[in-house]
Design a protein around this motif. Structure first.
Motif, PDB file in Angstrom:
ATOM      1  N   HIS A  50     129.638  81.500  -9.258  1.00 32.83           N
ATOM      2  CA  HIS A  50     130.828  82.238  -8.805  1.00 32.83           C
ATOM      3  C   HIS A  50     131.961  81.902  -9.762  1.00 32.83           C
ATOM      4  N   ASN A  81     129.398  92.631 -10.264  1.00 30.46           N
ATOM      5  CA  ASN A  81     130.529  92.768  -9.358  1.00 30.46           C
ATOM      6  C   ASN A  81     131.698  93.317 -10.155  1.00 30.46           C
ATOM      7  N   ALA A  88     125.235  87.515  -8.436  1.00 31.40           N
ATOM      8  CA  ALA A  88     124.930  87.960  -7.074  1.00 31.40           C
ATOM      9  C   ALA A  88     123.735  87.162  -6.532  1.00 31.40           C
ATOM     10  N   LYS A  92     130.459  87.031  -3.966  1.00 30.36           N
ATOM     11  CA  LYS A  92     131.268  87.618  -2.904  1.00 30.36           C
ATOM     12  C   LYS A  92     132.293  86.599  -2.387  1.00 30.36           C
ATOM     13  N   ASN A  93     133.136  87.042  -1.475  1.00 28.94           N
ATOM     14  CA  ASN A  93     134.188  86.184  -0.961  1.00 28.94           C
ATOM     15  C   ASN A  93     133.653  85.010  -0.143  1.00 28.94           C
ATOM     16  N   TYR A  95     131.291  83.066  -0.934  1.00 26.81           N
ATOM     17  CA  TYR A  95     130.438  82.311  -1.864  1.00 26.81           C
ATOM     18  C   TYR A  95     130.339  80.836  -1.480  1.00 26.81           C
TER      19      TYR A  95
END
Length: 533
Positions: A50, A81, A88, A92-93, A95
């Motif tokens: 991330h 993303n 991925a 994402k938020n 993570y």
């Protein structure tokens, strides 16, 4: 006659037993260091899984070989993303929760498997058991990195890989502790195992450096290379590990000690044929205070938890409940649960914390995090030396835990002031956090696994070690999981959680510390043994 060369004089200055003992010390050190080397990459790679794009940067494109249009038209690129450069599904938020799930899956499997590992390990040759575990661990560690090259973005794949790796890694700790304890007696155990236990920090440092070398360019190699190293060490284990000195007719004790502990069955016979006063002088004062009922007669039958096996000369393996009845096992196990919670939270989340606070990239954060392990080396050795000198294991752990809690609070405050403050606090925190953890998992486990009530049964050590470390591994699983859940609300809250865990670890040692401090010494009256809650 010509004088012998210096190198030859050095070789002959040590006995055959001493050379074999040194060889086993180094070999088991390297074997378990490779286990920890393979655990570290996940914490280094988190910053890459991330990774927020800098302002104005474009996400890094990845070529998809699975796209059919790439064969009939312009090259097709897949973007993971639109707003970051992560991998991925960790882009994402949520993570932090997903990365915490990776830690939890490994550590939960490790904790569950550890309880079974010691029992299984007692019934199998250590060399075969450990070799299997290292080869399997190398394969599963490398499998995680294969996901990079095959463009795998399934959370289930990475979680399952972590679970399988956690299970097979449980073969390591009971095996190496049992093997080392077979070769070294009680004397200077705290110092010897304090030095030996630095393999944890050495493995973490090497794992950080190896994983950090490829993390920014090809993070798959950050797993594949450590996996290959563990597998290679598994082959070395199969070729060279000698699990007991009796296998090559060596003494199992240091030269300064008597031969009463030559091997498991001989220990039993000598104890059956002699009275307490005819043995090797006074008992160890720490065991007198914590573990024995009186200093003049053998233990009361209710405290003897192992009986000799059949007439073939072997000893019966201890049961799980029998190991729990050894005085001190439950208290130290629960203390380790919280101590290991703190240690493994640092192991899995420290690089990401440094990245967030000091705004460093994943490679530099990984290199800086090794200072925590450098401090851990000195902390483990210091704990061993102090406990040997004072002959009080629980009190040594309690003192370091008492100092660790305020140190963590200071760390959370001053680490935001700059790189220099972070470096200083990493070293100090590493020493105070790792010291009790190292002492309990090595010298304390070996003391309890060779407790007098076992009547010399060498088969108990693996089970006792597995119970203590398995209970600690429950905390190791909870720590990173809680860090993943709490960190979105602020890193300060994570440190409050760690300070609370340190206080709980100290609380479980209070009774043992009281027993140690109230014991006047080897010449005075012996306290009654601790009884299970």
């Amino acid at each position: 006659m010509a004088r012998l060369p210096v190198g030859i004089r050095f070789i002959i200055a040590f006995s055959r037993d001493q050379w074999y003992r040194a060889f086993i010390f180094v070999l088991t050190f390297l074997l378990y260091a490779s286990f920890h080397l393979s655990r570290k990459p996940i914490s280094i790679v988190k910053g890459e899984l991330h990774k927020q794009c800098a302002a104005g940067d474009e996400p890094e494109p990845r070529f998809s070989g699975r796209s059919s249009s790439s064969r009939h038209g312009p090259t097709h690129w897949l973007l993971d993303n639109e707003t970051d450069c992560g991998w991925a599904p960790f882009d994402k938020n949520n993570y932090q929760q997903l990365l915490g799930a990776l830690d939890y899956s490994f550590l939960c499997a490790y904790a569950i498997g550890m309880y079974l590992s010691g029992i299984i390990g007692e019934r199998l040759p250590i060399r075969y058991y450990l070799t299997f575990g290292m080869l399997a661990s190398g394969a599963f560690t490398a499998l995680f990195g294969v996901g990079y090259f095959y463009n795998i973005h399934s959370l289930g794949f990475y979680v399952m890989t972590q679970i399988l790796n956690g299970l097979v890694q449980t073969t390591g700790w009971p095996s190496v502790v049992t093997c080392l304890s077979n070769w070294f007696g009680k004397g200077r155990r705290g110092l010897i195992m304090g030095i030996w236990n630095s393999h944890t920090s050495v493995g973490n440092i090497l794992g950080s450096l190896i994983a950090g070398y490829w993390v920014s360019t090809c993070w798959g190699l950050s797993f594949i290379v450590p996996g290959a190293i563990v597998a290679a060490m598994g082959i070395v284990c199969f070729l060279f590990l000698i699990e007991h000195p009796k296998d090559i007719r060596c003494s199992s004790t240091l030269p300064t000690h008597s031969k009463v502990s030559e091997n498991g069955i001989n220990r039993f016979r000598l104890q059956k044929q002699t009275t307490h006063t005819e043995k090797n002088g006074p008992l160890d004062p720490e065991l007198q205070c914590l573990l024995l009922s009186d200093g003049k007669s053998p233990l009361h039958p209710s405290h003897i938890v192992v009986l000799p096996g059949d007439g073939s000369g072997s000893m019966a393996a201890i049961s799980f409940t029998g190991a729990l009845r050894i005085p001190g096992v439950i208290e130290f196990s629960l203390c380790l649960l919280f101590a290991k919670l703190v240690s493994y939270t640092f192991l899995f989340w420290l690089p990401l914390y440094i990245t967030s606070v000091d705004h460093l990239d994943a490679k530099k954060a990984g290199e800086l995090s090794t200072l925590f392990d450098v401090g851990g080396i000195f902390g483990g050795i210091l704990a061993g030396v102090i406990s040997d000198r004072l002959e009080k294991r629980a009190s040594t752990c309690g003192l370091m835990l008492l100092l660790a809690a305020p140190t963590l609070y200071v760390f959370s405050s001053v680490s935001k002031m700059g790189l220099e403050a972070t470096i200083a606090m990493l070293l100090l925190s590493g020493a105070l956090v790792s010291g009790p953890y190292a002492l309990i998992t090595t010298a304390v486990s070996a003391d309890l696994g060779t407790h007098k009530s076992l009547k010399g049964n060498s088969h108990a050590l693996s089970t006792v070690t597995a119970i203590i470390d398995g209970t600690g591994s429950v905390g190791a699983a909870l720590g990173p999981l809680l860090a993943g859940l709490i960190s979105p609300s602020g890193w300060s809250n994570v440190f409050y959680m760690l300070m609370f865990a340190d206080a709980c670890a100290l609380l479980f040692l209070i009774r043992l510390i009281h027993k140690e401090l109230s014991c006047p010494g080897p010449a005075a009256g012996i306290q009654a043994p601790l009884k299970e809650h």
